[in-house]
Design an enzyme around this catalytic site. Sequence first.
Site, PDB file in Angstrom:
ATOM      1  N   HIS A   1     -11.369  14.553  11.325  1.00 49.21           N
ATOM      2  CA  HIS A   1     -10.499  15.522  11.994  1.00 49.21           C
ATOM      3  C   HIS A   1      -9.842  16.453  10.963  1.00 49.21           C
ATOM      4  O   HIS A   1      -9.943  17.678  11.059  1.00 49.21           O
ATOM      5  CB  HIS A   1      -9.442  14.752  12.797  1.00 49.21           C
ATOM      6  N   GLU A   2      -9.205  15.868   9.961  1.00 48.45           N
ATOM      7  CA  GLU A   2      -8.517  16.695   8.956  1.00 48.45           C
ATOM      8  C   GLU A   2      -9.522  17.502   8.139  1.00 48.45           C
ATOM      9  O   GLU A   2      -9.247  18.635   7.733  1.00 48.45           O
ATOM     10  CB  GLU A   2      -7.637  15.826   8.049  1.00 48.45           C
TER      11      GLU A   2
ATOM     12  N   GLU B   1      -7.829  23.538  16.033  1.00 45.85           N
ATOM     13  CA  GLU B   1      -8.107  22.257  16.666  1.00 45.85           C
ATOM     14  C   GLU B   1      -9.584  22.157  17.071  1.00 45.85           C
ATOM     15  O   GLU B   1     -10.179  21.077  17.046  1.00 45.85           O
ATOM     16  CB  GLU B   1      -7.191  22.081  17.880  1.00 45.85           C
TER      17      GLU B   1
ATOM     18  N   HIS C   1     -10.152  20.710   9.898  1.00 50.76           N
ATOM     19  CA  HIS C   1      -9.095  21.697   9.618  1.00 50.76           C
ATOM     20  C   HIS C   1      -9.274  22.298   8.228  1.00 50.76           C
ATOM     21  O   HIS C   1      -9.181  23.508   8.031  1.00 50.76           O
ATOM     22  CB  HIS C   1      -7.720  21.023   9.692  1.00 50.76           C
TER      23      HIS C   1
END
Lengths: 488, 488
Positions: free
Chosen positions: A250-251, A280, A254
């Site tokens: 997830h990170e 997101e 980003h």
Amino acid sequence: MDELLERLAEIADLERVSMLLAWDQEVFMPPAGAQARGELRATVGRLAHERFTDERIGELLQSASPRDELEVDVVRVAQRDFDKSRRVSGELVAEMARAGVAAREAWLQARENSDFAHLAPYLERNIELRRRYSACFPEAEHPYDPLLDDFEPGLTTSSLREALDRLRDGLVTLVASAPRVDDAVLRGPFPEAGQRALVDTVLRAIGVDDRQWRVDDAPHPFQATIAAQDVRLTTRYSEADLDSLYGSLHELGHGLYEHQVDPALERTPLAGGASSAWHESQSRLWENMVGRSGGFWRWCLPHAQAALPERFAGVTWQEVQRAANAVRPSLIRVSADEVTYGLHIVLRFELEVALIEGDLAVADLPVAWNERTHAYLALDVPDDARGVLQDVHWAEGIFGYFPTYALGNVIAGQVWACVLADLPDLDERFAAGDFAALREWLGEHVHRFGRRYLPTDLLERVTGEGLDPAPYLAYLEAKLDASAQLMS
Amino acid sequence: MDELLERLAEIADLERVSMLLAWDQEVFMPPAGAQARGELRATVGRLAHERFTDERIGELLQSASPRDELEVDVVRVAQRDFDKSRRVSGELVAEMARAGVAAREAWLQARENSDFAHLAPYLERNIELRRRYSACFPEAEHPYDPLLDDFEPGLTTSSLREALDRLRDGLVTLVASAPRVDDAVLRGPFPEAGQRALVDTVLRAIGVDDRQWRVDDAPHPFQATIAAQDVRLTTRYSEADLDSLYGSLHELGHGLYEHQVDPALERTPLAGGASSAWHESQSRLWENMVGRSGGFWRWCLPHAQAALPERFAGVTWQEVQRAANAVRPSLIRVSADEVTYGLHIVLRFELEVALIEGDLAVADLPVAWNERTHAYLALDVPDDARGVLQDVHWAEGIFGYFPTYALGNVIAGQVWACVLADLPDLDERFAAGDFAALREWLGEHVHRFGRRYLPTDLLERVTGEGLDPAPYLAYLEAKLDASAQLMS
């Protein structure tokens, strides 16, 4: 024009500095340094704000003569930010900040005791202040529009509502018909050292290197871009699950977005992602579309077996993939699965719009929360701590942000359909450990533009379409069908 | 007064932020982030400078009505800093910075090839610019005074020269008569893990805790204070020696100074040490007066034996202490022992004063360097890389800083005499692992005052005397006598 660029570069620098102050605070700062750190962050934030709202910036924007397309975009985006920042008084901004700090304290206690009444007056105050904020933009169609605009420039409440209504209806159907899957293979204990080795292998395979990235531990994982070539991810380890892997993906999503912004945009207001939902979309894409795919697990399983043999020896990639896509309605948003997650968000969006509209009184919020939880997830909420008090956002005065979580999934679904059209063999590439094609596709079609386009314009440019939850719903449905077939 | 304090607090915050940017760059930044980091540091530095030299600060200082003694000191110190900063044009400051960057590049190459001629024109340029800087202060008695004043406010070249002449004569005598000591016990290999354990034990015994301190690795060790309660030390490990221990004690001394400044001084120009020499006095005091004492080694040896049994098993504390105080003239300043170190410094001080005065031409510098090395240390310099090219300071345009290293020892000697008068049983306390009495004495008599007093005024306040190398020389002589007796 040069003076304008110089001033904007300075402001961009101060924002990067703020990010480093925040990163360091979460990752390495000795705890006793917290109070002084608050002063440093306040000073840098105030300076950046003062320098951006300076009359001189307005004059320079008025008289700017852009010399190329990039400068045209810089002026347009900076003008929009400038106009917005000038519409709200410094007093109101300060008052919102103060009210948020007080409400956050009250929230901690309210959650601890599952005592919504304790939080209620603070929440009323936050909502009143947000409505005053909204009133600074009298041309808005809907009082929620200006709040949303802070995260999704240009998006209206009505078009968002339309997309999320369709998302909600689709998700409710999917959840109701989802197969019950045994996901024990993704329950721990997973020894921490093995998790670290696995996370390291996965991130490096995708493109994280020590020259331009850092990965550290933090209690609340986040991503911090100090520069396009200094991107920092954080993750946390719990022996009970493999959230470290999914959190890292997830990170990474980003971070990769910021990392691949066109270098020409550095030190301008265009560096960074187009909006919260776009950001997101990238984190969810790597976490879910990649990390829960068959191809990913065909490649990853031997690494998982090497790193965590206790759990993965003798397991098939199909079993792991099925577990990674299990649907299991639950009360707590942050531990929700991919499918039910969207319903947690839509519920919050609907309630916060009603609060801002004034259609829902704060006193009635817990009942409304519990009713919708039952309607969407077929669950009863046993107490407010596991219901309306579970998130800090409203206590901090943050309204307009929740929907970007769901919108991110919607956008990820639309982008993913385009990716697959261009790269039909993507699953095979993942199975071979090749993530470069996807990384480059995203860089080329999304990341490099940074904040040059409004979110909906970027969507039009990337996908040729407006907001549409159908591709995301189709993607989920296909996974659930496959999962059901494997079991039958 | 409140506006003045608020503005000064903001500037103090920006300086702390600069420190964090520098610390992070050395300790954790991914290497590819270096260029962007340069921009961030330049922006924060420029903002701090702009805001401090703003006309408004001058007006506020003029009209300030201090309400207590602390505010009187704030206004006095800020006025002095302000007047000084306004005397030098921004262009000259920028030109010095640019020349320093160019000369630093040239120095790297010159040192690599031991080719002084390559550096010479850059050095001439640096000296010319420093003389122009000095000329901004026409009231100065000596052209070196304004350079020295940047590091030692109020100190004059003539009084410094008098003290360092006496120091030099005393040291030359001590070096010539020092016993030849076998220091093999402090030569490696020392496994890194054992060194880390030992450094950790020693720092914690002295008062370093995880709530308010960090200790990390860095290629060039330094100390960074982000706040009085967020002090960061760095050290480096080489298996060849125990420099990690002595380097850590050195940085601890710097950190403890900042840590024990009166909290009321935070966010004022008074937070931080009184001068470079005062700071160095504290680092040298812990490194040398403490770390090379008999009491320290009586306490430390069992810990060293546990951490590094290969080396220390069967060794006595007397052997270690004698080795830690060995005198061995050598060519390179940074690896010099405690006694010869001062002579390396005096040599540089004398030469840089002559360069600024114009009495020494750059072309004649290598010969002058080699002559004095022979006169003070009885060594022949085989090439300029191991001679005049060994330090980066002059290439960076730094003149007036070198003498503060020696002055730090002189001050440490004077302070130490006072400490021992108040705490005659200090060596016994060290032997019992008690460093609190010394730590508290320094906090009470030196640290808490921060920058409230000029360095010489602080010396008068702490010791009742002016600059005097005699106590330091007496301290060294006593150690060498003890060492010689042990051997006989």
